[in-house]
Design a protein around this motif. Structure first.
Motif, PDB file in Angstrom:
ATOM      1  N   LEU A  35       0.828  -1.214   0.000  1.00  0.00           N
ATOM      2  CA  LEU A  35       0.000   0.000   0.000  1.00  0.00           C
ATOM      3  C   LEU A  35       0.859   1.259   0.000  1.00  0.00           C
ATOM      4  CD1 LEU A  35      -2.811  -1.047   2.493  1.00  0.00           C
ATOM      5  CD2 LEU A  35      -2.980  -0.810   0.005  1.00  0.00           C
ATOM      6  N   ILE A  36       1.949   1.242   0.765  1.00  0.00           N
ATOM      7  CA  ILE A  36       2.850   2.388   0.800  1.00  0.00           C
ATOM      8  C   ILE A  36       3.484   2.594  -0.580  1.00  0.00           C
ATOM      9  CG2 ILE A  36       4.992   3.318   1.779  1.00  0.00           C
ATOM     10  CD1 ILE A  36       4.235   1.933   4.426  1.00  0.00           C
ATOM     11  N   GLN A  37       3.834   1.505  -1.270  1.00  0.00           N
ATOM     12  CA  GLN A  37       4.404   1.615  -2.617  1.00  0.00           C
ATOM     13  C   GLN A  37       3.418   2.286  -3.574  1.00  0.00           C
ATOM     14  OE1 GLN A  37       7.329   1.111  -3.989  1.00  0.00           O
ATOM     15  NE2 GLN A  37       8.390   0.116  -2.310  1.00  0.00           N
ATOM     16  N   LEU A  38       2.153   1.890  -3.499  1.00  0.00           N
ATOM     17  CA  LEU A  38       1.138   2.510  -4.351  1.00  0.00           C
ATOM     18  C   LEU A  38       0.987   3.994  -4.031  1.00  0.00           C
ATOM     19  CD1 LEU A  38      -1.585  -0.288  -4.348  1.00  0.00           C
ATOM     20  CD2 LEU A  38      -0.101   0.385  -6.259  1.00  0.00           C
ATOM     21  N   ARG A  39       0.996   4.310  -2.760  1.00  0.00           N
ATOM     22  CA  ARG A  39       0.883   5.709  -2.329  1.00  0.00           C
ATOM     23  C   ARG A  39       2.071   6.507  -2.845  1.00  0.00           C
ATOM     24  NH1 ARG A  39       2.593   8.435   2.457  1.00  0.00           N
ATOM     25  NH2 ARG A  39       1.291  10.249   2.857  1.00  0.00           N
ATOM     26  N   HIS A  40       3.268   5.932  -2.738  1.00  0.00           N
ATOM     27  CA  HIS A  40       4.471   6.632  -3.205  1.00  0.00           C
ATOM     28  C   HIS A  40       4.452   6.870  -4.712  1.00  0.00           C
ATOM     29  CE1 HIS A  40       7.229   5.697   0.452  1.00  0.00           C
ATOM     30  NE2 HIS A  40       6.228   6.486   0.739  1.00  0.00           N
ATOM     31  N   ARG A  41       3.978   5.882  -5.460  1.00  0.00           N
ATOM     32  CA  ARG A  41       3.899   6.069  -6.909  1.00  0.00           C
ATOM     33  C   ARG A  41       3.043   7.288  -7.229  1.00  0.00           C
ATOM     34  NH1 ARG A  41       1.359   1.409 -10.356  1.00  0.00           N
ATOM     35  NH2 ARG A  41       2.805   0.272  -9.042  1.00  0.00           N
ATOM     36  N   SER A  42       1.897   7.361  -6.569  1.00  0.00           N
ATOM     37  CA  SER A  42       0.996   8.493  -6.781  1.00  0.00           C
ATOM     38  C   SER A  42       1.608   9.800  -6.271  1.00  0.00           C
ATOM     39  CB  SER A  42      -0.338   8.222  -6.089  1.00  0.00           C
ATOM     40  OG  SER A  42      -1.221   9.273  -6.296  1.00  0.00           O
ATOM     41  N   MET A  43       2.240   9.737  -5.107  1.00  0.00           N
ATOM     42  CA  MET A  43       2.835  10.928  -4.508  1.00  0.00           C
ATOM     43  C   MET A  43       3.958  11.491  -5.388  1.00  0.00           C
ATOM     44  SD  MET A  43       3.884  11.424  -0.533  1.00  0.00           S
ATOM     45  CE  MET A  43       5.229  10.289  -0.459  1.00  0.00           C
ATOM     46  N   LEU A  44       4.833  10.622  -5.892  1.00  0.00           N
ATOM     47  CA  LEU A  44       5.915  11.080  -6.768  1.00  0.00           C
ATOM     48  C   LEU A  44       5.357  11.619  -8.080  1.00  0.00           C
ATOM     49  CD1 LEU A  44       8.596   8.361  -6.049  1.00  0.00           C
ATOM     50  CD2 LEU A  44       8.828  10.820  -5.633  1.00  0.00           C
TER      51      LEU A  44
END
Length: 158
Positions: A124-133
């Motif tokens: 979930l954190i990876q998905l959030r980071h993709r969106s955040m970046l």
């Protein structure tokens, strides 16, 4: 640890200008709707901002504190999330040719988030980071659009 990176088509100085503005946090951090300073001068160590997360009619207010900063290169934050605990978020900005390589490394520190941290949470954190970046890239690239000459363009000589 959830580590993700992205090349942003702006100079490290342009990317840092967005990161160094605590009022812009809500522009690129996923789930955040607004942010405002509460202590110190962002992004100096111990400075803090409050940020709002809106879920329907409910607005939650939490705090993010700067734990370490190397001006123009590294920003380490501790994001408080109420009963969920807190997380360490390290952001590094590196020159990458004429652009920037931005690396985000996040992991839970305290509270429920740290206790229940597992592979599923990492995903979930990876998905959030993709969106955040992606949002950070959009903000940086849009904000500074047209401020640098096109590749191959040469200045006019008289």
């Amino acid at each position: 640890m959830a580590v993700r990176h992205r090349v942003i088509k702006r100079s490290p100085r342009d990317v840092w200008a967005v990161l160094a503005d605590g009022t812009r946090y809500g522009d690129w951090v996923v789930g955040t709707s607004a942010s405002y300073p509460v202590r110190g001068e962002w992004p100096q160590v111990h400075a803090a901002i409050c940020y709002e997360v809106r879920i329907g009619f409910l607005t939650l207010t939490n705090e993010t504190v700067v734990r370490a900063c190397v001006d123009g290169r590294e920003l380490e934050l501790e994001a408080q999330a109420g009963p969920l605990g807190s997380a360490r978020i390290a952001i590094e900005v590196r020159p990458w040719g004429e652009h920037s390589l931005v690396i985000i490394d996040e992991h839970p520190l305290k509270g429920v988030g740290g206790t229940l941290h597992n592979v599923g949470v990492e995903a979930l954190i990876q998905l959030r980071h993709r969106s955040m970046l992606g949002r950070l890239a959009e903000v940086c690239e849009k904000e500074h659009q047209g401020t640098e000459p096109a590749r191959g363009a040469s200045p006019l000589r008289s």
